[in-house]
Design an enzyme around this catalytic site. Structure first.
Site, PDB file in Angstrom:
ATOM      1  N   LEU A   1      -7.514   1.790   2.794  1.00 21.04           N
ATOM      2  CA  LEU A   1      -6.351   1.595   1.942  1.00 21.04           C
ATOM      3  C   LEU A   1      -6.781   2.023   0.549  1.00 21.04           C
ATOM      4  O   LEU A   1      -7.868   1.645   0.094  1.00 21.04           O
ATOM      5  CB  LEU A   1      -5.912   0.123   1.925  1.00 21.04           C
ATOM      6  N   ASP A   2      -5.954   2.820  -0.152  1.00 17.47           N
ATOM      7  CA  ASP A   2      -6.384   3.285  -1.465  1.00 17.47           C
ATOM      8  C   ASP A   2      -6.374   2.131  -2.461  1.00 17.47           C
ATOM      9  O   ASP A   2      -5.902   1.024  -2.172  1.00 17.47           O
ATOM     10  CB  ASP A   2      -5.556   4.481  -1.940  1.00 17.47           C
ATOM     11  N   ILE A   3      -6.904   2.364  -3.643  1.00 12.84           N
ATOM     12  CA  ILE A   3      -7.142   1.298  -4.603  1.00 12.84           C
ATOM     13  C   ILE A   3      -5.879   0.546  -4.985  1.00 12.84           C
ATOM     14  O   ILE A   3      -5.902  -0.656  -5.260  1.00 12.84           O
ATOM     15  CB  ILE A   3      -7.851   1.856  -5.861  1.00 12.84           C
TER      16      ILE A   3
ATOM     17  N   SER B  70      -3.220   0.129  -2.991  1.00 14.19           N
ATOM     18  CA  SER B  70      -2.537  -0.404  -1.811  1.00 14.19           C
ATOM     19  C   SER B  70      -3.138  -1.751  -1.437  1.00 14.19           C
ATOM     20  O   SER B  70      -4.268  -2.069  -1.797  1.00 14.19           O
ATOM     21  CB  SER B  70      -2.652   0.573  -0.640  1.00 14.19           C
TER      22      SER B  70
END
Length: 260
Positions: free
Chosen positions: A119-121, A123
């Site tokens: 999950l990106d930063i 999210s």
């Protein structure tokens, strides 16, 4: 290197003894097989005092495997955890820019784990963690066709017809995205909540697709990954998936690592 010239091959049966180094370290949660192969080329792995130079090397019972100067524990039984990732954390073991990571936030005493996907930063929501790199690789395979479901807040005017058309796939900035199910849940002014489900999961897929619909994603929460749900987990909470549940959801999985 062929088996008949491999020093880790039994000369009587011509069968390899033990387990390939990449698979062994993946199961130990050190890294993926591909990353282990890269680590071998970087001369970061040693067995019995010798630097490993070939991925066809086998780990045998009693071998001490050293990675970056530290001994690696023998693989434990396969385990899986559900973690509620808050926004602001990187899904990486080490960030060159010094930003906080998921793995720094985990409780002490947890074995070394790797994430299933990322999950990106910005999210948040469900992130699966495992001590078994082989399991992580298996769960990430597109062939599993596991649905990943998200709740997404967007800013802009939602065109429900275009939203529904995502089921046929979508192309944006030269990248083709697979089928996406997206539904409008509610709207208030220029802010709307959507439920978005996909199977493929390219990097920043939802954010990019929404941008292609002239929508800005202001919040993205993963609710589920296949059969595993975020449920009532609060931010930064971690809970282990029961071994029985893990075997039921992944029948081919052998949770006992004693047998190869």
């Amino acid at each position: 290197m062929t088996e008949d010239t491999n020093p880790n091959t039994d000369s009587n049966t011509n069968e390899p003894r033990g387990e390939r180094i990449a698979k062994y370290l993946a199961r130990a949660g050190v890294a993926s097989r591909r990353d282990v192969e890269r680590m071998i080329t970087e001369r970061r792995i040693r067995i019995g005092g010798k630097t490993i130079e070939h991925p066809a090397t086998f780990v045998q019972r009693g071998d001490i495997v050293i990675v970056d100067g530290k001994p690696i524990d023998h693989p434990d039984r396969t385990r899986l955890w559900r973690y509620h990732k808050p926004d602001g954390l990187m899904t990486t073991h080490k960030d060159p820019q010094g930003r906080p990571t998921v793995f720094e936030s985990l409780p002490p005493g947890l074995p070394r784990v790797i994430s299933v996907g990322r999950l990106d930063i910005n999210s948040e929501g469900l992130l699966l963690l495992t001590n078994d790199g082989e399991l992580a690789r298996r769960l990430e395979l597109p062939g599993n066709a596991w649905i990943r479901r998200y709740r997404v807040r967007v800013f802009g005017v939602v065109d429900e017809k275009r939203l529904a058309s995502l089921i046929d796939g979508f192309e944006f900035e030269g990248i083709r995205y697979g089928s996406i199910e997206a539904e409008l849940d509610s709207s208030k002014g220029d802010n709307s909540w959507l439920t978005v489900s996909l199977r493929e999961g390219k990097n920043r897929e939802i954010r990019n697709v929404m941008r292609g619909l002239n929508l800005h994603v202001s919040r993205l929460i993963r609710l589920s990954y296949g059969p595993f749900q975020l449920g009532s987990l609060k931010a930064r909470e971690l809970t282990e998936v029961a071994g029985k549940t893990l075997r039921e959801q992944i029948p081919e999985l052998h949770t006992s690592k004693g047998s190869h």
